[in-house]
Scaffold this active site. Sequence first.
Site, PDB file in Angstrom:
ATOM      1  N   HIS A 397       0.810  -1.225   0.000  1.00 16.72           N
ATOM      2  CA  HIS A 397       0.000   0.000   0.000  1.00 16.72           C
ATOM      3  C   HIS A 397       0.835   1.263   0.000  1.00 16.72           C
ATOM      4  O   HIS A 397       0.331   2.354   0.312  1.00 16.72           O
ATOM      5  CB  HIS A 397      -0.898   0.034   1.233  1.00 16.72           C
ATOM      6  CG  HIS A 397      -1.922  -1.040   1.291  1.00 16.72           C
ATOM      7  ND1 HIS A 397      -3.196  -0.883   0.811  1.00 16.72           N
ATOM      8  CD2 HIS A 397      -1.849  -2.308   1.745  1.00 16.72           C
ATOM      9  CE1 HIS A 397      -3.870  -2.003   1.004  1.00 16.72           C
ATOM     10  NE2 HIS A 397      -3.080  -2.883   1.560  1.00 16.72           N
ATOM     11  N   LYS A 588      -7.415  13.960   4.626  1.00 14.74           N
ATOM     12  CA  LYS A 588      -6.529  12.784   4.565  1.00 14.74           C
ATOM     13  C   LYS A 588      -5.492  12.952   5.676  1.00 14.74           C
ATOM     14  O   LYS A 588      -5.381  14.009   6.260  1.00 14.74           O
ATOM     15  CB  LYS A 588      -5.829  12.686   3.182  1.00 14.74           C
ATOM     16  CG  LYS A 588      -5.155  13.976   2.767  1.00 14.74           C
ATOM     17  CD  LYS A 588      -4.697  13.955   1.294  1.00 14.74           C
ATOM     18  CE  LYS A 588      -5.859  14.092   0.314  1.00 14.74           C
ATOM     19  NZ  LYS A 588      -5.793  13.038  -0.718  1.00 14.74           N
ATOM     20  N   ARG A 589      -4.708  11.924   5.947  1.00 19.17           N
ATOM     21  CA  ARG A 589      -3.654  12.066   6.956  1.00 19.17           C
ATOM     22  C   ARG A 589      -2.709  13.171   6.514  1.00 19.17           C
ATOM     23  O   ARG A 589      -2.523  13.420   5.317  1.00 19.17           O
ATOM     24  CB  ARG A 589      -2.907  10.740   7.127  1.00 19.17           C
ATOM     25  CG  ARG A 589      -3.669   9.673   7.871  1.00 19.17           C
ATOM     26  CD  ARG A 589      -3.905  10.024   9.303  1.00 19.17           C
ATOM     27  NE  ARG A 589      -2.688  10.142  10.081  1.00 19.17           N
ATOM     28  CZ  ARG A 589      -2.286   9.252  11.004  1.00 19.17           C
ATOM     29  NH1 ARG A 589      -3.007   8.165  11.231  1.00 19.17           N
ATOM     30  NH2 ARG A 589      -1.183   9.429  11.695  1.00 19.17           N
ATOM     31  N   LYS A 594       1.607  14.227   0.605  1.00 17.50           N
ATOM     32  CA  LYS A 594       0.222  14.541   0.192  1.00 17.50           C
ATOM     33  C   LYS A 594       0.075  16.049  -0.089  1.00 17.50           C
ATOM     34  O   LYS A 594      -0.879  16.470  -0.705  1.00 17.50           O
ATOM     35  CB  LYS A 594      -0.738  14.058   1.273  1.00 17.50           C
ATOM     36  CG  LYS A 594      -0.768  12.535   1.460  1.00 17.50           C
ATOM     37  CD  LYS A 594      -1.620  12.142   2.675  1.00 17.50           C
ATOM     38  CE  LYS A 594      -1.552  10.642   2.957  1.00 17.50           C
ATOM     39  NZ  LYS A 594      -2.396   9.824   2.061  1.00 17.50           N
ATOM     40  N   THR A 698      -8.186   6.718  -1.698  1.00 12.09           N
ATOM     41  CA  THR A 698      -9.564   6.204  -1.764  1.00 12.09           C
ATOM     42  C   THR A 698     -10.545   7.337  -1.509  1.00 12.09           C
ATOM     43  O   THR A 698     -11.668   7.327  -1.997  1.00 12.09           O
ATOM     44  CB  THR A 698      -9.764   5.076  -0.730  1.00 12.09           C
ATOM     45  OG1 THR A 698      -9.177   5.478   0.510  1.00 12.09           O
ATOM     46  CG2 THR A 698      -9.144   3.775  -1.198  1.00 12.09           C
ATOM     47  N   LYS A 702     -14.300   8.502  -3.283  1.00 16.16           N
ATOM     48  CA  LYS A 702     -15.521   8.853  -2.546  1.00 16.16           C
ATOM     49  C   LYS A 702     -16.047  10.218  -3.002  1.00 16.16           C
ATOM     50  O   LYS A 702     -17.240  10.413  -3.192  1.00 16.16           O
ATOM     51  CB  LYS A 702     -15.228   8.852  -1.032  1.00 16.16           C
ATOM     52  CG  LYS A 702     -14.865   7.487  -0.485  1.00 16.16           C
ATOM     53  CD  LYS A 702     -14.169   7.548   0.855  1.00 16.16           C
ATOM     54  CE  LYS A 702     -13.636   6.171   1.253  1.00 16.16           C
ATOM     55  NZ  LYS A 702     -12.715   6.205   2.431  1.00 16.16           N
TER      56      LYS A 702
HETATM   57  C1  26W Z   1       4.370   0.718   9.978  1.00 12.68           C
HETATM   58  C2  26W Z   1       3.801   2.014   9.750  1.00 12.68           C
HETATM   59  C3  26W Z   1       2.810   2.007   8.627  1.00 12.68           C
HETATM   60  C4  26W Z   1       1.451   1.931   8.929  1.00 12.68           C
HETATM   61  C5  26W Z   1       0.542   1.967   7.885  1.00 12.68           C
HETATM   62  C6  26W Z   1       3.275   2.085   7.330  1.00 12.68           C
HETATM   63  C7  26W Z   1       2.346   2.112   6.276  1.00 12.68           C
HETATM   64  C8  26W Z   1       1.006   2.060   6.587  1.00 12.68           C
HETATM   65  C9  26W Z   1      -0.032   2.068   5.502  1.00 12.68           C
HETATM   66  C10 26W Z   1       0.370   1.218   4.396  1.00 12.68           C
HETATM   67  C11 26W Z   1      -0.215   3.437   5.013  1.00 12.68           C
HETATM   68  C12 26W Z   1      -1.500   3.549   4.225  1.00 12.68           C
HETATM   69  O1  26W Z   1      -2.545   3.646   4.791  1.00 12.68           O
HETATM   70  N1  26W Z   1      -1.352   3.579   2.909  1.00 12.68           N
HETATM   71  C13 26W Z   1      -2.461   3.989   2.091  1.00 12.68           C
HETATM   72  O2  26W Z   1      -3.194   2.842   1.719  1.00 12.68           O
HETATM   73  C14 26W Z   1      -4.351   3.184   0.966  1.00 12.68           C
HETATM   74  C15 26W Z   1      -5.142   1.908   0.709  1.00 12.68           C
HETATM   75  O3  26W Z   1      -4.510   1.129  -0.233  1.00 12.68           O
HETATM   76  C16 26W Z   1      -3.982   3.907  -0.325  1.00 12.68           C
HETATM   77  O4  26W Z   1      -5.144   4.295  -0.994  1.00 12.68           O
HETATM   78  C17 26W Z   1      -3.121   5.125  -0.024  1.00 12.68           C
HETATM   79  O5  26W Z   1      -2.649   5.693  -1.220  1.00 12.68           O
HETATM   80  C18 26W Z   1      -1.945   4.718   0.850  1.00 12.68           C
HETATM   81  O6  26W Z   1      -1.204   5.859   1.269  1.00 12.68           O
END
Ligand code: 26W
Length: 853
Positions: A397, A588-589, A594, A698, A702
Amino acid sequence: MPDHIQTSGPAPTADESPSTDHRVYGPSSTPSHPLATAPVSPPPFSVDGFVKEFLHELNTNQGVALSRSSINDQYLALASTVKNYLMARWLETGRKTRESQAKTVGYLSAEYLLGRQLGNALLATDLGDIAQRGLELCGLDLATLRAQEVEPGLGNGGLGRLAACFIDSLATMNVPCIGYGIRYEYGIFRQTFVDGRQVEQPDTWLALGSPWEFPHPEASVTVHFGGHTEKYTDAAGTERTRWVPEWNVLGVPYNYMVPGYLNGRVNTLRLWSAQATQAFDLQIFNSGDYADAVRAQTFAENISKVLYPEDSTPQGKELRLQQQYFFVACSLRDFIDNELEEGFDLHRLPERIHFQLNDTHPVIAVPELMRILVDDHGFDWDEAWEVTQQCFAYTCHTLLPEALEIWSTELLGRLLPRHLEIIYQINDEFLARVREAFPGDELRARRMSIIAEYPSRGVRMAYLATVAGTKVNGVAELHSQLLRDKVLPDFSELYPDKFTNVTNGVTPRRFVRMANPKLSELITDAIGSGWVTDLERLRELEPYADDPEFREQFRAAKAWNKSRLTDLLAQRDGIELPDGHLLDVMVKRLHEYKRQSLKLLHIVSLYEQVHSGAIAAADLTPRTVVFGAKAAPGYKMAKDTIHLINKVAAIVNADPVLEGRLKVAFPANYNVTLAEKLIPAADLSEQISLAGMEASGTGNMKFALNGALTIGTDDGANVEIRELVGDKHFFLFGMSEPEVAQLGAQGYHPGSYYESNPRLKAALDLIWSGHFSDGDRYLFDSVVTNLVHNDRFMVLADFDSYLATQAKVEEKYADVDAWTRSAVLNVARSGFFSSDRSMRDYLKRIWHTQPVI
Ligand code: 26W
């Protein structure tokens, strides 16, 4: 690890101990009472039936009379009532799935951003109107009770919400699926603003009770940690390894309903909570060291205490690895022990389950399954590997190199010594294969090794997932291409058929049907209600884009959503949303890639241009910019950016010159519940990440499905949105990914953009001057300096194109019919972005299983 973790206590005697063998199901003799053999039936689907059930729950379950009931009592009773309507379906689904012995999807995710459950359950059961009417007859208001629910925030952002959309789609599509995860006692922090700064508060989501969960302590799993391994020779004379763990915790499963939409199916989400195997050490207590007596308990329960609020940079914390192994070990044990028939031959495991690894967080499941098959079930290595390789697939992701988890071999060896051994053996066999395929290419072998040697020895979890998985997918076309070309090129070369793409999607039930009732009504009146489970049907709306009557109603729905949002933000945040403004939304975060700072520079530049007289306030299209964003608590630049946005907002909103022309709103604590009110009200969706950085997005989907136009770069799924809705209905700006790569390669000097672009310089200087910080030039120096001298995500390089495109936005917005026409076409052409379609792709390309009707 406290020295007195209990490994085994004196067994309580038979007559005083409850049976722990939870695999003994059903009555010990044949039931004779007709009700005992009758299928479980839901309460009557009528207002009276509903009222009777509700009052029963209120009086007997909550133990209060209606006249003495609190709103929370009423909400909990309502939740239980709706659960009772779903229970029969849940039990029937379980029976049918077991009977069919169908292949199940095991979705392993460390995060689930579920949102409120009541509204979705009412939708799935079509009980909305009956509940509304029934409660009215009891003198209660459904909306008030719905607002009582605290959403389970068991996720950070995109990844967690995607998991929630996916399990909703699988239930609605009648696909057997168990979602496995962690029942954090505290989810994502509650964000508050103090003087414009983010302050995190603990998320006490369980405080007022959580009516949607069903604990099953009798089905708990013991999970081991630490210790060492030792070799031994088994009865057959085969040399074997056993793990001698040092301590353990108990994993208690909590089941949650995942109701399908109007199809009678209810799948299960099973979240694990950690408990001490021995809650309390009586001897130590009796010796008077009370704190020590419960130390083991607190230590164990820490494992599922709180969600890590990072969503990009892993901190490599031991507790995080404990969390990952804890839920994975519970889930594998649970599926093998509880979902498969007694004595099931595990060689056939791939026929019954496909585990989807939601990013690298659950990848420790690979060595865990190997351990179970080899150490517990006596498989030899190759047999076990043959099975394991068919049971997993991995979804990546992210594109941020720093987000790819690498666990130090030191930590892994200490916490999970047997797993590290297994990973080494997997790697040895894998590298042998690499050397076979690319003889003499030691550099390649070193590059591809699952074990990183530099800067310190660690296990590259993404490599392990790629080697072990049947498939590796990205979450948008561009992302999956970059995974092949830039993130895992060596693996794409070795396993060309392993790499695929499944573009993300969102559930139309929550994000259109529930969040936007006015638009849903309009769509259903025009093309029928089939679109809710077959979103591509929205295409049939295309002709209506040319229908002035329909456009009028479409605008009325948007206006209704705006006034609903206005009421909410006034009550929730004390924010006044002016009427008739273009609602420009970025939610978004908070992350530098971003580029919330680019949106901020647009606002500051408009402010500066008006005050320098370059443009007249009256020429501005009345616009309100709404931000929503949480920053990881340890991410300083992100927190400073939030602070700066709030400081700029304060100045802009108090400025008489810009009164009625430009406004900035930043409601705190952006979450799923706020998104459901914000997104339907938006006109413009900000998707402005640096091309090549956002895996998919995502939120972008929406917004398009709710009739907002997108201003965005060709990044992530924006590319596919633009291709489907058409260039004329999408505001594209900025560099493409290849252009970004090229600029990066040739050397990017943000300072030159600052020096050569007067409008940009004026905006940055204004911030630097302390204008938004009561004259304090240093408060935001780090933010501006980072942009002018570092700017990793090329904000300055895309500034001009962005502002030029924002001018096009204003121009188009002035043409109400043209804007509405584009908005209708965005809705009509975004059916592809349903998570049902994503599930169809996973089923066809990765899981090779199908619905059970
Ligand atoms: C370990 C720390 C950590 C925690 C969560 C690293 C990475 C993440 C996630 C992968 C971050 C995340 O939420 N990525 C997002 O995933 C969405 C669903 O696929 C995508 O639409 C977003 O572009 C992506 O940033």
